[in-house]
Design a protein around this motif. Sequence first.
Motif, short mmCIF file in Angstrom:
data_model
loop_
_atom_site.label_atom_id
_atom_site.label_comp_id
_atom_site.label_asym_id
_atom_site.label_seq_id
_atom_site.Cartn_x
_atom_site.Cartn_y
_atom_site.Cartn_z
N ARG A 126 -8.46 8.21 2.51
CA ARG A 126 -8.61 6.96 1.74
C ARG A 126 -8.21 7.19 0.29
NH1 ARG A 126 -12.85 6.18 5.19
NH2 ARG A 126 -14.30 7.31 3.87
N LYS A 127 -8.60 8.36 -0.25
CA LYS A 127 -8.25 8.66 -1.65
C LYS A 127 -6.74 8.80 -1.80
CE LYS A 127 -12.47 10.76 -3.38
NZ LYS A 127 -13.31 11.93 -3.18
N ALA A 128 -6.09 9.45 -0.83
CA ALA A 128 -4.63 9.63 -0.90
C ALA A 128 -3.93 8.26 -0.89
CB ALA A 128 -4.16 10.48 0.28
N LEU A 129 -4.39 7.36 -0.03
CA LEU A 129 -3.78 6.02 0.03
C LEU A 129 -4.01 5.25 -1.28
CD1 LEU A 129 -4.71 5.01 3.70
CD2 LEU A 129 -2.39 5.40 2.82
N ALA A 130 -5.22 5.41 -1.85
CA ALA A 130 -5.52 4.72 -3.10
C ALA A 130 -4.65 5.25 -4.24
CB ALA A 130 -7.00 4.89 -3.44
N LYS A 131 -4.43 6.58 -4.24
CA LYS A 131 -3.60 7.19 -5.28
C LYS A 131 -2.14 6.70 -5.14
CE LYS A 131 -2.66 11.83 -7.02
NZ LYS A 131 -2.71 13.25 -6.70
N GLU A 132 -1.68 6.61 -3.91
CA GLU A 132 -0.31 6.14 -3.68
C GLU A 132 -0.16 4.68 -4.11
OE1 GLU A 132 0.36 9.18 0.07
OE2 GLU A 132 0.26 7.03 0.46
N ALA A 133 -1.19 3.87 -3.82
CA ALA A 133 -1.13 2.45 -4.22
C ALA A 133 -1.09 2.36 -5.75
CB ALA A 133 -2.34 1.71 -3.66
N ALA A 134 -1.88 3.21 -6.42
CA ALA A 134 -1.91 3.20 -7.89
C ALA A 134 -0.56 3.63 -8.46
CB ALA A 134 -3.02 4.12 -8.39
N PHE A 135 0.16 4.44 -7.70
CA PHE A 135 1.48 4.94 -8.10
C PHE A 135 2.55 3.85 -7.88
CE2 PHE A 135 5.23 7.77 -7.09
CZ PHE A 135 5.28 8.43 -8.30
N GLY A 136 2.15 2.77 -7.20
CA GLY A 136 3.08 1.65 -6.98
C GLY A 136 3.73 1.64 -5.61
N LEU A 137 3.28 2.53 -4.73
CA LEU A 137 3.86 2.55 -3.38
C LEU A 137 3.24 1.44 -2.54
CD1 LEU A 137 4.00 6.38 -2.57
CD2 LEU A 137 5.56 4.99 -3.93
N LYS A 138 4.10 0.68 -1.85
CA LYS A 138 3.60 -0.44 -1.04
C LYS A 138 3.75 -0.14 0.44
CE LYS A 138 5.47 -3.65 -4.41
NZ LYS A 138 6.72 -4.36 -4.60
N ASP A 139 2.93 -0.82 1.22
CA ASP A 139 3.00 -0.74 2.68
C ASP A 139 2.93 0.71 3.18
OD1 ASP A 139 3.03 -1.97 5.15
OD2 ASP A 139 5.22 -1.85 5.35
N ARG A 140 1.96 1.42 2.64
CA ARG A 140 1.71 2.79 3.11
C ARG A 140 0.64 2.76 4.21
NH1 ARG A 140 4.99 6.92 1.65
NH2 ARG A 140 3.27 8.38 1.47
N CYS A 141 0.68 3.74 5.05
CA CYS A 141 -0.37 3.85 6.07
C CYS A 141 -0.66 5.33 6.31
CB CYS A 141 0.08 3.19 7.38
SG CYS A 141 1.45 3.99 8.21
N ALA A 142 -1.83 5.58 6.87
CA ALA A 142 -2.18 6.93 7.32
C ALA A 142 -1.88 7.00 8.81
CB ALA A 142 -3.65 7.20 7.05
N MET A 143 -1.50 8.20 9.25
CA MET A 143 -1.24 8.40 10.68
C MET A 143 -1.89 9.71 11.13
SD MET A 143 2.72 7.17 11.07
CE MET A 143 2.63 6.58 12.76
#
Length: 147
Positions: A126-143
């Motif tokens: 969850r933290k990795a996804l939040a960090k990526e979103a803060a970096f401006g990355l869109k439509d990311r998912c975990a797998m």
Amino acid sequence: MSAASAFQGQDVPASLFSDFAPPEAYRPHLLGGTLWVVDVAGRPCAFLAALAHDERLHIDELDVLREHQGHGIGRRLLAHAIDHARARGFARLSLTTFRAIPWNAPFYASLGFIEWDPNDAPDSIRKALAKEAAFGLKDRCAMRLEL
Ligand SMILES: CC(C)(COP(=O)(O)OP(=O)(O)OC[C@H]1O[C@@H](n2cnc3c(N)ncnc32)[C@H](O)[C@@H]1OP(=O)(O)O)[C@@H](O)C(=O)NCCC(=O)NCCS
């Protein structure tokens, strides 16, 4: 930079083409024995960096130089990491990626990875996804890939 140029024309922030992790960032992966590099004619052209999180092996980075992409190197590197994780008794592999970019989530799905609902995933995911979103990355998912 070369690997990231694959994202030219995609809906990604400009920083994706300039902000790269320094080599020291991969020291833990190297020390953990989970950093694999492919060289072609003596020149490094691809790497996969993963780290153990208890019973899970998390892939932090997988990159193939642009001129070597599309020749099966990424698929072989990933197969190697999966074999390693299985042999070492890991329960699963995990990663975060772009959901709709063909050489990201669909590629991992072709190897058996499935999307991991962040609500069911560990805090570090969850933290990795939040960090990526803060970096401006869109439509990311975990797998994850259950072994
Ligand atoms: C993702 C990456 C590591 C894959 O490595 P690669 O050596 O290019 O991939 P492969 O040749 O093994 O191909 C794997 C699959 O990716 C997909 N793929 C690769 N290049 C593609 C392209 N240009 N367009 C569409 N799909 C592509 C295909 O599904 C392919 O499977 P197939 O050969 O059975 O059709 C590499 O393209 C890369 O470095 N991309 C930029 C960085 C990146 O996206 N890293 C992963 C972040 S999660």
